[in-house]
Design a protein around this motif. Structure first.
Motif, short mmCIF file in Angstrom:
data_model
loop_
_atom_site.label_atom_id
_atom_site.label_comp_id
_atom_site.label_asym_id
_atom_site.label_seq_id
_atom_site.Cartn_x
_atom_site.Cartn_y
_atom_site.Cartn_z
N VAL A 549 0.84 -1.20 0.00
CA VAL A 549 0.00 0.00 0.00
C VAL A 549 0.87 1.25 0.00
N PRO A 550 0.64 2.18 -0.93
CA PRO A 550 1.41 3.43 -0.94
C PRO A 550 0.90 4.39 0.13
N ASP A 551 1.70 5.40 0.43
CA ASP A 551 1.31 6.50 1.32
C ASP A 551 0.97 6.02 2.74
N GLY A 552 -0.24 6.36 3.23
CA GLY A 552 -0.53 6.16 4.64
C GLY A 552 -1.25 4.86 4.96
N VAL A 553 -0.83 4.22 6.06
CA VAL A 553 -1.50 3.03 6.59
C VAL A 553 -1.79 3.31 8.07
N VAL A 554 -3.02 3.07 8.47
CA VAL A 554 -3.42 3.30 9.86
C VAL A 554 -3.82 1.96 10.47
N CYS A 555 -3.30 1.69 11.64
CA CYS A 555 -3.53 0.41 12.30
C CYS A 555 -4.11 0.66 13.69
N PHE A 556 -5.21 -0.01 14.01
CA PHE A 556 -5.87 0.16 15.30
C PHE A 556 -5.74 -1.12 16.13
N PHE A 557 -5.37 -0.94 17.39
CA PHE A 557 -5.27 -2.04 18.35
C PHE A 557 -6.44 -1.94 19.34
N VAL A 558 -6.65 -3.02 20.09
CA VAL A 558 -7.78 -3.05 21.01
C VAL A 558 -7.50 -2.27 22.29
N SER A 559 -6.24 -2.03 22.62
CA SER A 559 -5.90 -1.29 23.84
C SER A 559 -4.48 -0.78 23.75
N TYR A 560 -4.14 0.18 24.61
CA TYR A 560 -2.78 0.69 24.66
C TYR A 560 -1.82 -0.39 25.13
N GLU A 561 -2.28 -1.24 26.04
CA GLU A 561 -1.41 -2.30 26.55
C GLU A 561 -1.05 -3.29 25.45
N TYR A 562 -2.05 -3.65 24.64
CA TYR A 562 -1.78 -4.61 23.57
C TYR A 562 -0.90 -3.98 22.49
N LEU A 563 -1.08 -2.70 22.23
CA LEU A 563 -0.22 -2.01 21.27
C LEU A 563 1.23 -2.07 21.74
N ALA A 564 1.47 -1.71 23.01
CA ALA A 564 2.84 -1.71 23.53
C ALA A 564 3.43 -3.12 23.50
N SER A 565 2.63 -4.11 23.87
CA SER A 565 3.12 -5.49 23.87
C SER A 565 3.47 -5.96 22.47
N ALA A 566 2.62 -5.63 21.48
CA ALA A 566 2.88 -6.05 20.10
C ALA A 566 4.13 -5.38 19.54
N VAL A 567 4.27 -4.08 19.81
CA VAL A 567 5.44 -3.36 19.30
C VAL A 567 6.72 -3.93 19.91
N THR A 568 6.67 -4.26 21.19
CA THR A 568 7.84 -4.87 21.83
C THR A 568 8.22 -6.18 21.16
N THR A 569 7.23 -7.02 20.88
CA THR A 569 7.47 -8.30 20.19
C THR A 569 8.06 -8.06 18.80
N TRP A 570 7.50 -7.10 18.07
CA TRP A 570 8.00 -6.82 16.72
C TRP A 570 9.44 -6.33 16.75
N CYS A 571 9.77 -5.53 17.75
CA CYS A 571 11.16 -5.05 17.87
C CYS A 571 12.10 -6.21 18.19
N ASP A 572 11.68 -7.11 19.08
CA ASP A 572 12.53 -8.24 19.45
C ASP A 572 12.79 -9.18 18.28
N GLN A 573 11.80 -9.31 17.40
CA GLN A 573 11.90 -10.27 16.30
C GLN A 573 12.33 -9.63 14.99
N GLY A 574 12.63 -8.34 14.99
CA GLY A 574 13.14 -7.68 13.79
C GLY A 574 12.06 -7.24 12.82
N ILE A 575 10.80 -7.47 13.15
CA ILE A 575 9.72 -7.09 12.24
C ILE A 575 9.62 -5.58 12.13
N MET A 576 9.81 -4.88 13.23
CA MET A 576 9.70 -3.42 13.22
C MET A 576 10.77 -2.80 12.33
N ASP A 577 11.96 -3.37 12.30
CA ASP A 577 13.01 -2.85 11.41
C ASP A 577 12.57 -2.94 9.96
N ASP A 578 11.93 -4.07 9.59
CA ASP A 578 11.46 -4.24 8.21
C ASP A 578 10.36 -3.24 7.88
#
Length: 797
Positions: A549-578
């Motif tokens: 998808v070009p330009d903007g992508v918006v992603c909604f999570f069910v809670s702030y806690e789940y957002l923080a937990s998911a981002v932490t997992t993505w950083c640990d596994q290198g997904i966030m870098d990609d």
């Protein structure tokens, strides 16, 4: 039904173009300020007219980006002008200041066209917006403050009635003095005024814009302001008390109107509130003693007024800005204040005793859940406080604050909160829950006592609006399922419709992704919340969309806690870098200032072609008030179903109340509430018929029919069997194909989703009906005692 009157052509420097239209709907001339009209706009106006003709209420779901606002304005303004005397004032309620400004700009276009078309350049029609002092103040010093409470306090210090009494009737604000001297005698000229226009007019004539607007709404034809000016009794009694019964009220973007009603009549008292209330009482006692020594006549006059009754005691002093009674107008006592709280020192002692009692209740070691009647009995047996003086607490405190000539009223907000609670708990014995929690269940080792007095019946707050005004129109793009609102708001509409979005090409792609590339089931249900493989699956889905998808992508999570937990997992596994290699990443936080900065930079990244991802939370700021039109939101992803926290005792009490009194099953309400927020999130992707976008529902439960049927019909109709139960790769392939189709040259010619008047009057119309009309007989509530169905378990939510 239709009469084509004429088309207007003008020469625009290099080409001729069709300007605007007008048409007859039944016997009413409707002025519509655009060249073409959508089928759903016309049918939307039909239903509005039906409600106005019947002098009844309406519940209308109109898709996002289909010109809902201009349709409302064109229809109701034309009705005011075409049928003078049938309806009075037009009250348009919106949620935020930007939305208020948008409505006023649309209204300017409608009125400008009507003036031109009717050849009435001096059309006597007045409309304006009303907002807080912070948004309207032009005082050179006060207007520099950024916090609303500070602006209100400084304004009172300059303009309060007791300030003027000590200064020969003059305030210390030149703008207020100018308005007080001649503002009411020189009414604002006819026209449409947004907030900036009101400020400019006030500054030019040395009138206070805020008090000018407050005065002008009493005789304006249309008023645009916040929900709270009608739904919150403390504010409505001050601002909206003079609105006539023949007024027409519109609540726009009203999908959460039940929550607004409940919040306006609920009170939460923490330990810090009680501590500060004790300090307030000490200060009040000191002020009373000072006044007894220096000016006993003032206290004596107040006592005499209170003997006569509250209505006589309360002076109509708008400048002092003290909140009105927190209970509904029909429930206010019309009698004298009880003798034991008439004297100022007795009332202060009474408040002190009640605050100390509340402190003892907050020392409880276990959860207390009791009805208001049991609380009143306990307070009487413990400290001998009767319910009648409690009912008068809010008004009695208001009178005392005015008598003591206190300008910094916000300093006394804690004791005001206690008085509000005292009045509410002693007035309402049904429809409220009283819960005392010694700690938060999510942090049981940390003492955090709180007393929650929550309204469970949204119909209590909105009942005076339905009873008082001739027609009330509740509308939004995400009201599905519509039949839930008449139940929870306890009203009967004369028309209830859901409108479709007619499209010349399918410009939205709703898909349901249920599994990741490694076939892991995607879901945020309770037992999957901590599953690393599920979070990894969501990360790969976001990465796939960012790659396509070009330009903007918006992603909604069910809670702030789940957002923080998911981002932490993505950083640990290198997904966030990609992901960051493809787009910049911005995150919504619970801090409003941080989120505003993130939104600004997200927009800049999309504008300059870099592309960006915004990680947001359902029920947060971004999901409610921000539009991601065109390239800002080419794809919106909803990770999970945003159920509310189901272990909340307040929620459990409300669910039980809805079940017992409205026969609404627990599972039905929880699913309804979650799906309307999910629809509100994904609806950010489409903000008009020229827009296109991908709506991705990423949770296995979205594939179930009981969830999909609660999605708005204008989205639901595009979810075919081929769009459900997709894997990450399949979703990526469908997204690629969809974006390739959208990239092809396309010209939206009139005839299907854009219609001229000639096409509308044609007896053989090409377009299908764009609305679903609900049978109002389905609103009959089942008899009391009907067996309830199964409930949604906490494990699922």
């Amino acid at each position: 039904m239709f009469n084509v009157l004429r088309f207007v052509w003008c020469h625009d420097s290099c080409h001729l173009k069709l300007i605007i239209m007008k048409f007859q709907l039944d016997d009413l001339m409707v002025y519509f300020p655009y060249e073409l009209i959508y089928p759903e706009q016309y049918e939307y106006m039909q239903e509005i007219k039906r409600a106005l003709d019947a002098k009844g209420h309406a519940l209308l779901e109109m898709p996002s980006g289909t010109g809902k606002t201009v349709s409302l304005l064109s229809m109701i303004v034309s009705y005011q002008l075409g049928y003078p005397g049938r309806i009075g004032k037009f009250i348009y309620c919106s949620r935020t200041v930007p939305e208020i400004e948008k409505v006023l700009e649309e209204l300017k276009g409608v009125i400008t066209y009507i003036k031109t078309e009717t050849n009435q350049p001096d059309l006597n029609y007045l409309g304006l917006g009303l907002s807080s002092r912070r948004n309207l103040c032009v005082h050179p010093e006060v207007s520099q403050e950024r916090t609303g409470n500070v602006v209100d306090a400084k304004c009172r210090q300059l303009t309060a009635s007791f300030v003027r009494d000590k200064n020969d009737g003059q305030s210390y604000c030149d703008f207020f003095n100018g308005f007080a001297q001649s503002g009411r005698d020189a009414p604002i000229p006819a026209g449409i005024y947004n907030l900036a226009d009101i400020k400019a007019y006030g500054a030019a004539h040395t009138f206070c814009p805020y008090f000018l607007a407050r005065y002008t709404i009493t005789h304006a034809n249309i008023v645009v302001y916040s929900y709270h000016y009608l739904l919150d009794p403390k504010i409505a009694e001050l601002v909206s008390r003079e609105m006539g019964r023949d007024s027409v009220v519109v609540f726009d973007e009203a999908h959460n109107i039940d929550n607004v009603c409940i919040e306006s009549m609920s009170v939460n008292i923490h330990q810090r509130h009680l501590d500060r209330a004790s300090s307030n009482i000490t200060k009040l006692r000191q002020k009373v003693n000072e006044m007894k020594e220096s000016n006993t006549s003032t206290l004596r006059e107040e006592y005499s007024r209170l003997v006569q009754g509250l209505r006589d005691a309360r002076e109509e002093v708008d400048t002092d800005g003290i909140m009105a009674n927190p209970v509904l107008p029909s429930d206010v006592l019309e009698e004298a204040v009880p003798g034991n709280i008439r004297k100022a020192e007795h009332f202060v002692a009474f408040l002190s005793r009640f605050v100390e009692y509340l402190k003892t209740r907050l020392r409880a070691k276990h959860v207390i859940n009791e009805p208001p009647a049991a609380f009143l009995e306990h307070v009487f047996n413990t400290v001998c406080i009767e319910s009648k003086p409690l009912r008068f607490s809010a008004e009695r405190l208001t009178s005392l604050l005015q008598t003591l000539e206190l300008a910094n009223i916000d300093d006394f907000s804690p004791i005001t909160l206690i008085a509000t609670f005292a009045t509410l708990v002693s007035t309402y014995t049904k429809g409220f829950s009283l819960i005392i929690e010694p700690y938060d269940d999510r942090a049981p080792s940390i003492p955090d006592p709180v007393l929650r007095f929550n309204c469970m019946d949204a119909s209590l707050a909105i009942r005076p609006v339905f009873d008082r005004f001739q027609s009330v129109i509740i509308t939004s793009g995400t009201l599905s399922p519509l039949e839930m609102y008449p139940k929870i708001l306890n009203f009967r509409p004369v028309t209830m419709c859901s409108f479709d979005m007619t499209l010349s090409r399918t410009s939205l792609l709703p898909i349901v992704v249920t599994r990741s590339s490694d076939q892991t089931t995607l879901s945020t249900r309770y037992e999957s919340r901590d599953d690393v493989s599920v979070k990894r699956g969501y990360g790969h889905l976001l990465l796939e969309m960012c790659s396509i998808v070009p330009d903007g992508v918006v992603c909604f999570f069910v809670s702030y806690e789940y957002l923080a937990s998911a981002v932490t997992t993505w950083c640990d596994q290198g997904i966030m870098d990609d992901i960051q290699a493809r787009k910049l990443v911005f995150v919504e936080t619970q801090d409003g200032a941080e989120t505003s900065i993130a939104l600004d930079n997200f927009q800049k990244a999309c504008e300059n072609g870099r592309g960006a991802v915004l990680l947001s939370v359902a029920r947060g700021k971004v999901s409610e008030g921000i539009d991601f039109d065109h390239h800002l939101g080419r794809a919106v992803l909803m990770f999970g179903i945003p159920y509310v926290y189901t272990q909340s005792r307040t929620l459990k009490a409300r669910l039980e109340y809805l079940s017992d009194n409205f026969q609404i099953k627990e599972g039905d309400f929880l699913t309804f509430d979650a799906m309307r927020h999910a629809a509100q999130c994904v609806g950010r992707a489409i903000r008009g018929k020229t827009d296109y976008g991908i709506m991705c529902f990423a949770d296995q439960r979205f594939s179930r029919s009981d969830k999909r049927t609660k999605i708005p019909k204008w989205i639901q109709k595009y979810i075919t069997e081929g769009h459900v139960n997709l894997s990450t790769e399949q979703a990526g392939l469908m997204a690629k194909r969809f974006l390739r189709e959208m990239a092809q040259p396309f010209h939206n010619t009139p005839g299907l989703s854009l219609l001229t008047l000639q096409e509308l009057q044609s007896t053989t119309r090409k377009y299908a009906s764009a609305k679903t009309v609900f049978d109002l007989s389905m609103l009959e509530l089942p008899p009391a005692g009907v067996k309830q169905g199964e409930t949604v378990s906490s494990m699922e939510t």
